[in-house]
Design a protein around this motif. Structure first.
Motif: not given
Length: 172
Positions: A55, A59-60, A90, A92-94, A97-99, A102, A152
């Motif tokens: 957190g 990833s960002t 990834s 972990e990240d969808d 809606d996330t990757i 970003r 990731d």
């Protein structure tokens, strides 16, 4: 289960017929410079691990790196990045809606970003497993100008027990 004796243990360590270690004298190896994607920070063809507490933006940061490469932008030290493709897997990240959001926020050229979405074998789809599917990924990357591969989290690339140092190193 009987305990093996010393003679049995030593016998199991004997080389197989035709098997040998190749030793090369250090003077016969020509030193080579490191090829850099980002000088002093990201070496081409090497594994780099961005580690830290969950957190806190690892990833960002990776997605900013991906964006920088995709547009030939500037690294934080002001130097110019080589323009190229980036492949992202990834666990972990969808992507939707996330990757991708970003990457858009980071100014990425989405035409140069490739997301690993799975594997198809004999018409059947399944999840990509970095512990076993790297040869397929290498094949999929052929012909692309891939400058960066993001896995990731990296522990997903470990086959076996991720708590055992030797198994982790072998997998990586």
């Amino acid at each position: 289960v009987p305990k093996p004796n010393r003679a049995t243990a030593i016998n199991q360590l004997q080389p197989k017929v035709g098997e040998m270690v190749n030793l090369v004298r250090a003077t016969d190896i020509t030193p080579e410079p490191i090829n850099w994607l980002w000088v002093g920070w990201l070496a081409i063809g090497k594994i780099h691990i961005l580690a830290g507490i969950a957190g806190h933006g690892k990833s960002t940061i990776l997605f900013v790196f991906a964006a920088t490469i995709s547009i030939g932008g500037r690294w934080p030290d002001g130097t110019r990045a080589a323009t190229g493709d980036v492949v992202i897997w990834s666990g972990e990240d969808d992507p939707a809606d996330t990757i991708i959001p970003r990457l858009i926020a980071s100014g990425a050229d989405l035409n140069r970003i490739h997301i690993v979405k799975g594997v198809t074998t004999d018409g059947e789809k399944r999840s990509f497993d970095p512990a076993t599917d790297i040869p397929l990924l290498r094949q999929g990357m052929a012909g692309k100008d891939v400058k960066l591969l993001i896995v990731d989290p990296i522990v997903s690339a470990v086959a076996g027990d991720s708590h055992k140092n030797a198994e982790v190193r072998r997998s990586l």
